[in-house]
Scaffold this active site. Structure first.
Site, mmCIF file in Angstrom:
data_model
loop_
_atom_site.group_PDB
_atom_site.id
_atom_site.type_symbol
_atom_site.label_atom_id
_atom_site.label_comp_id
_atom_site.label_asym_id
_atom_site.label_seq_id
_atom_site.Cartn_x
_atom_site.Cartn_y
_atom_site.Cartn_z
ATOM 1 N N ASP A 7 10.604 -36.339 102.887
ATOM 2 C CA ASP A 7 10.344 -37.383 101.902
ATOM 3 C C ASP A 7 10.305 -38.687 102.699
ATOM 4 O O ASP A 7 11.353 -39.238 103.037
ATOM 5 C CB ASP A 7 11.440 -37.428 100.843
ATOM 6 C CG ASP A 7 11.240 -38.561 99.859
ATOM 7 O OD1 ASP A 7 10.092 -38.763 99.408
ATOM 8 O OD2 ASP A 7 12.223 -39.255 99.539
ATOM 9 N N GLU A 66 5.506 -35.282 101.562
ATOM 10 C CA GLU A 66 4.952 -35.887 100.349
ATOM 11 C C GLU A 66 3.807 -36.826 100.731
ATOM 12 O O GLU A 66 3.884 -37.561 101.708
ATOM 13 C CB GLU A 66 6.036 -36.665 99.603
ATOM 14 C CG GLU A 66 5.566 -37.224 98.281
ATOM 15 C CD GLU A 66 6.665 -37.887 97.476
ATOM 16 O OE1 GLU A 66 6.311 -38.667 96.578
ATOM 17 O OE2 GLU A 66 7.849 -37.649 97.737
ATOM 18 N N ASP A 138 17.229 -38.981 98.485
ATOM 19 C CA ASP A 138 16.138 -38.787 99.448
ATOM 20 C C ASP A 138 16.170 -37.380 100.046
ATOM 21 O O ASP A 138 15.123 -36.769 100.267
ATOM 22 C CB ASP A 138 16.203 -39.835 100.560
ATOM 23 C CG ASP A 138 15.976 -41.235 100.027
ATOM 24 O OD1 ASP A 138 14.872 -41.500 99.519
ATOM 25 O OD2 ASP A 138 16.911 -42.064 100.098
#
Length: 172
Positions: A7, A66, A138
């Site tokens: 991420d 991502e 996160d």
């Protein structure tokens, strides 16, 4: 097979590692690469080195990250893209295949709806991986990326198997 999910963030980059054992997805490790208040080039270097260290330590076979979403602030989106780039370069230097997923795809795969919020993602990651505690936001997002990738790969393998059966059936 170990999957590394990332991420990306220009200040905090989450990472999560999962593995498939006996047909079940299991937690391996997770955490955050925190870069602090350094200048952007130093932050990008810290992300690159951090992801490279994780790859060396855990030897994942797959890398998922991502995709960039268009934030309200174009400057933030550009920094996020650069953070992604640093992580992707670390993956390619480690000779890992890179897969990218949108935030909507990740939330859909883990929570069941593309508009889920962060607490819902954390809850489902905890549940799906049978964790004793709730992972930091996160890190949970990174584990969700890895889970999305694992589920996508499993679906593709299943579809390929079905296609192979169909082709064999037609050849008879």
């Amino acid at each position: 097979m170990v999957i590394l999910g990332i991420d990306p963030g220009s200040r905090v980059t989450g990472y999560g590692l999962i593995a498939r054992k006996n047909g079940k997805l299991v937690y391996v490790a997770s955490g955050c690469i925190r870069v602090g208040e350094k200048a952007l080039p130093e932050r990008l270097n810290t992300i690159y080195l951090g992801v490279s260290d994780i790859i060396r330590q855990y030897s994942p076979a797959e890398f998922a990250i991502e995709q960039v979403f268009m934030a309200r602030n174009p400057d933030s989106a550009l920094k996020l893209g650069q953070a992604r780039g640093a992580a992707i370069v670390a993956a390619t230097q480690g000779e890992l295949p890179v897969s990218e997923y949108s935030a909507r795809q990740i939330k859909q795969a883990v929570v069941g709806k593309g508009g889920a919020d962060k607490t819902q993602v954390q809850h489902m990651v905890k549940h799906l991986l049978d964790l004793s505690g709730t992972p930091q936001s996160d890190a949970a997002d990174a584990l969700a990326v890895a889970l999305c990738h694992a589920n996508t790969q499993q679906s593709l393998v299943a579809m390929a198997g079905q296609a192979k059966k169909t082709v064999r059936g037609r050849l008879r």
